[in-house]
Design an enzyme around this catalytic site. Structure first.
Site, PDB file in Angstrom:
ATOM      1  CB  CYS A 203      64.090  50.964   1.309  1.00 10.76           C
ATOM      2  SG  CYS A 203      62.458  50.027   1.082  1.00 10.76           S
TER       3      CYS A 203
ATOM      4  NE  ARG B 156      68.628  40.907   0.952  1.00 18.87           N
ATOM      5  CZ  ARG B 156      69.554  39.800   0.948  1.00 18.87           C
ATOM      6  NH1 ARG B 156      70.714  40.215   0.704  1.00 18.87           N
ATOM      7  NH2 ARG B 156      69.476  38.572   1.058  1.00 18.87           N
TER       8      ARG B 156
ATOM      9  NE  ARG C 160      59.320  51.940  -5.616  1.00 21.44           N
ATOM     10  CZ  ARG C 160      58.559  51.470  -4.711  1.00 21.44           C
ATOM     11  NH1 ARG C 160      57.720  52.186  -3.889  1.00 21.44           N
ATOM     12  NH2 ARG C 160      58.756  50.243  -4.602  1.00 21.44           N
TER      13      ARG C 160
HETATM   14  N1  LIG Z   1      60.213  47.588  -1.293  1.00 25.48           N
HETATM   15  C1  LIG Z   1      61.053  47.312  -0.249  1.00 25.48           C
HETATM   16  O1  LIG Z   1      62.171  46.636  -0.674  1.00 25.48           O
HETATM   17  C2  LIG Z   1      60.721  47.541   0.971  1.00 25.48           C
HETATM   18  C3  LIG Z   1      61.540  46.538   1.975  1.00 25.48           C
HETATM   19  C4  LIG Z   1      61.207  46.899   3.391  1.00 25.48           C
HETATM   20  C5  LIG Z   1      60.382  47.751   3.832  1.00 25.48           C
HETATM   21  N2  LIG Z   1      59.557  48.714   2.722  1.00 25.48           N
HETATM   22  C6  LIG Z   1      58.521  49.524   3.221  1.00 25.48           C
HETATM   23  O2  LIG Z   1      57.246  48.785   2.849  1.00 25.48           O
HETATM   24  C7  LIG Z   1      56.293  49.657   2.565  1.00 25.48           C
HETATM   25  C8  LIG Z   1      55.809  49.449   1.264  1.00 25.48           C
HETATM   26  O3  LIG Z   1      56.758  49.369   0.143  1.00 25.48           O
HETATM   27  P1  LIG Z   1      56.476  48.882  -1.190  1.00 25.48           P
HETATM   28  O4  LIG Z   1      57.778  49.105  -1.977  1.00 25.48           O
HETATM   29  O5  LIG Z   1      55.968  47.445  -0.938  1.00 25.48           O
HETATM   30  O6  LIG Z   1      55.345  49.866  -1.612  1.00 25.48           O
HETATM   31  P2  LIG Z   1      54.775  49.888  -3.239  1.00 25.48           P
HETATM   32  O7  LIG Z   1      54.594  51.336  -3.522  1.00 25.48           O
HETATM   33  O8  LIG Z   1      55.448  48.887  -4.165  1.00 25.48           O
HETATM   34  O9  LIG Z   1      53.288  49.376  -2.928  1.00 25.48           O
HETATM   35  C9  LIG Z   1      52.182  49.985  -1.962  1.00 25.48           C
HETATM   36  C10 LIG Z   1      51.077  49.492  -2.287  1.00 25.48           C
HETATM   37  O10 LIG Z   1      50.026  49.835  -1.533  1.00 25.48           O
HETATM   38  C11 LIG Z   1      48.795  50.494  -2.151  1.00 25.48           C
HETATM   39  N3  LIG Z   1      47.996  51.332  -1.466  1.00 25.48           N
HETATM   40  C12 LIG Z   1      48.128  52.537  -0.829  1.00 25.48           C
HETATM   41  N4  LIG Z   1      47.170  53.009  -0.297  1.00 25.48           N
HETATM   42  C13 LIG Z   1      46.357  52.107  -0.111  1.00 25.48           C
HETATM   43  C14 LIG Z   1      45.194  51.754   0.801  1.00 25.48           C
HETATM   44  N5  LIG Z   1      44.546  52.625   1.694  1.00 25.48           N
HETATM   45  N6  LIG Z   1      44.579  50.560   0.884  1.00 25.48           N
HETATM   46  C15 LIG Z   1      45.358  49.690   0.066  1.00 25.48           C
HETATM   47  N7  LIG Z   1      46.150  49.725  -0.706  1.00 25.48           N
HETATM   48  C16 LIG Z   1      46.870  51.022  -0.703  1.00 25.48           C
HETATM   49  C17 LIG Z   1      49.218  50.919  -3.569  1.00 25.48           C
HETATM   50  O11 LIG Z   1      48.434  51.185  -4.558  1.00 25.48           O
HETATM   51  C18 LIG Z   1      50.486  50.015  -3.738  1.00 25.48           C
HETATM   52  O12 LIG Z   1      50.049  48.698  -4.509  1.00 25.48           O
HETATM   53  C19 LIG Z   1      56.917  51.002   2.389  1.00 25.48           C
HETATM   54  O13 LIG Z   1      56.909  51.914   3.810  1.00 25.48           O
HETATM   55  C20 LIG Z   1      58.509  50.650   2.420  1.00 25.48           C
HETATM   56  O14 LIG Z   1      59.216  51.677   2.845  1.00 25.48           O
HETATM   57  C21 LIG Z   1      59.780  48.421   1.360  1.00 25.48           C
END
Ligand SMILES: NC(=O)c1ccc[n+]([C@@H]2O[C@H](COP(=O)([O-])OP(=O)(O)OC[C@H]3O[C@@H](n4cnc5c(N)ncnc54)[C@H](O)[C@@H]3O)[C@@H](O)[C@H]2O)c1
Length: 440
Positions: free
Chosen positions: A262, A156, A329
């Site tokens: 999420c 989280r 978000r």
């Molecule tokens: N944020 C949360 O609390 C959370 C918790 C559990 C799961 N998730 C899941 O985890 C995943 C990531 O979430 P997040 O919040 O960290 O996303 P985010 O948007 O904060 O970060 C994603 C990162 O990936 C990078 N990126 C995109 N394409 C890329 C590529 N081809 N090569 C290298 N880097 C690349 C982007 O530039 C960005 O920095 C999602 O699927 C989300 O649903 C998120």
């Protein structure tokens, strides 16, 4: 010690990479966003997450953690690559898989040594097979020794490091038991339960967990709305329910509803998956509808209290989707602000961490320095995010600053009786000051 690459340095990727480095692994964090990597090289965190900056600094100093935009450098000699890129909502509510696809293609085109590709992003059921197909297609005629493991993330925002280091469970799904065991080994120092399943089941565990938590919140919000009409106090109701060990206390807080990066997209994506596969996700539809209405109910209450919203000044406390994060978000606050502005309200707002992120989302909002600045000349004060620093405000001072002393406590943070005694017209969600309750 393993050599790992984490693709994506957002909330999940950066925390995952840093924590695995802290557990003694050699980790290269890769991102396509040059400014993000540039900041990380300067020791500046691209996100706010308590404790992260210090942990990054320690592990960079130890030489175990590096950041790069160069995929060849990041993937050189790596045994395990985690895909932790975003999977935002597409047009129909489906998960937009373009970033996962490009990450999988990039691995396939770059690597020549055996590799385990781990999906840590939240991805639709069936993505493991899809990633496998992408890699096979990219490598036609030039075979690669690889396997795919699903390892959904449950951390989280706001407590991400602790959640990673002390998880309730780690879920791993794969058709290749040896690959799953190798990934399980990375988590061994955490001494937590590790569940190994087939890949589709692992993918579904993530969606089902998020949808269930969202359901609990929508459930208590529906009960809250009934409490308002029937003169009960939802906070006490939730507490009484939570004492039942079969129910428990978490995710039973009535308020503005769930938001963030999420729950909204994951519930939508699960419902979309259900429809595409011929089932009718009626519970999920209701869960989403209750959540949407929860924002609107707050606007209705304020409109009634102020006799209309046009030109009324509303002070908003909190913008992030929950406390201890700068993430806006799908933040309930942002949605409510848009609804209020549509009716002509003038908004002034403050958030301890999220203000630098709101510029593109919010127009015509006056950003303030603190809660008292927000209260200045306001016709109503709306609590949207329950940051700790809002718990103990000087309400006498707040009242003296406001134009009319109306409070909409949409997180049930404050004491209704005390605020009423101080002369506020106080509204909450599913509860009222005792002398105000309607009894039927
Ligand atoms: N944020 C949360 O609390 C959370 C918790 C559990 C799961 N998730 C899941 O985890 C995943 C990531 O979430 P997040 O919040 O960290 O996303 P985010 O948007 O904060 O970060 C994603 C990162 O990936 C990078 N990126 C995109 N394409 C890329 C590529 N081809 N090569 C290298 N880097 C690349 C982007 O530039 C960005 O920095 C999602 O699927 C989300 O649903 C998120």
């Amino acid at each position: 010690m393993s050599k790992i690459c984490v693709i994506g340095t957002g909330y999940v990727g950066l925390v995952t990479g840093t924590c695995f480095a802290d557990l003694g692994n050699e980790v290269a964090c890769l991102d396509i966003d040059e400014s993000r990597i540039h900041s990380l090289h300067q020791g500046i965190m691209p996100i706010y997450e308590p404790g992260l900056e210090q942990l990054v600094e320690q592990n960079v100093k130890s030489g175990r953690l590096t950041f790069t935009t160069d995929h060849k450098e990041a993937l050189a000699g790596v045994e395990i690559a985690f895909i932790a890129v975003g999977t935002p909502s597409g047009f129909e509510g489906e998960a937009d898989m373009q970033f996962v696809r490009s990450a999988a293609e990039m691995i396939a085109m770059t690597v020549d040594t055996p590799i385990i590709i781990v999906n840590k992003s939240t991805v639709p059921v069936g993505t493991g097979d899809w990633v496998q197909d992408i890699v096979l297609k990219c490598r036609e005629g030039n075979q690669l020794d690889f396997s795919v493991v699903s390892n959904p993330e449950f951390l989280r925002e706001g407590s991400a490091i602790n959640d990673f280091m002390d998880p309730d469970r780690v879920v791993l799904g794969s058709e290749n038991a040896e690959a799953a065991q190798k990934v399980a080994k990375l988590y061994a120092p955490l001494r937590c339960p590790v569940q190994i399943t087939d890949i589709r089941t692992a993918e579904m565990i993530k969606y089902a967990s998020n949808a269930f938590l969202a359901t609990r919140i929508s459930f208590i919000n529906e009960i809250a709305n009934m409490c308002e009409e029937l003169g009960a106090d939802v906070k006490e109701v939730a507490f009484g329910m939570g004492l039942d060990k079969r129910i428990g206390h978490s995710f039973l807080d009535a308020g503005l509803g769930w938001g963030g990066s999420c729950f909204p997209k994951d519930v939508k994506a699960l419902a979309h998956m259900a429809v595409l596969h011929g089932t009718h996700p009626q519970l999920l539809q209701a869960v989403m509808e209750i959540n949407r209405n929860q924002r609107r109910r707050v606007v209705v209450k304020l409109r009634k209290a102020l006799g209309g919203l046009n030109d009324k000044v509303i002070g908003v406390l909190g913008l992030s989707f929950k406390p201890n994060t700068d993430d806006i978000r799908e933040a309930p606050a942002i949605e409510v602000i848009h609804l209020l502005q549509n009716e002509g309200a003038v908004i002034q707002a403050y958030d301890p961490q999220a203000m630098q992120n709101v510029n593109e989302e919010l127009h015509r909002v006056r950003l303030c320095d603190n809660a008292y600045d927000v209260a200045q000349d306001a016709d109503a004060l709306l609590l949207a995010t329950e940051w700790n620093e809002f718990k103990q405000l000087d309400f006498k001072r707040i009242k003296s600053l406001m134009n009319t002393p109306v409070i909409m406590d949409s997180r049930n943070l404050w004491d209704p009786d005390r605020l009423t005694e101080l002369g506020f017209t106080y509204f909450a969600v599913g509860r009222a000051p005792k002398n105000n309750q309607t009894k039927s």
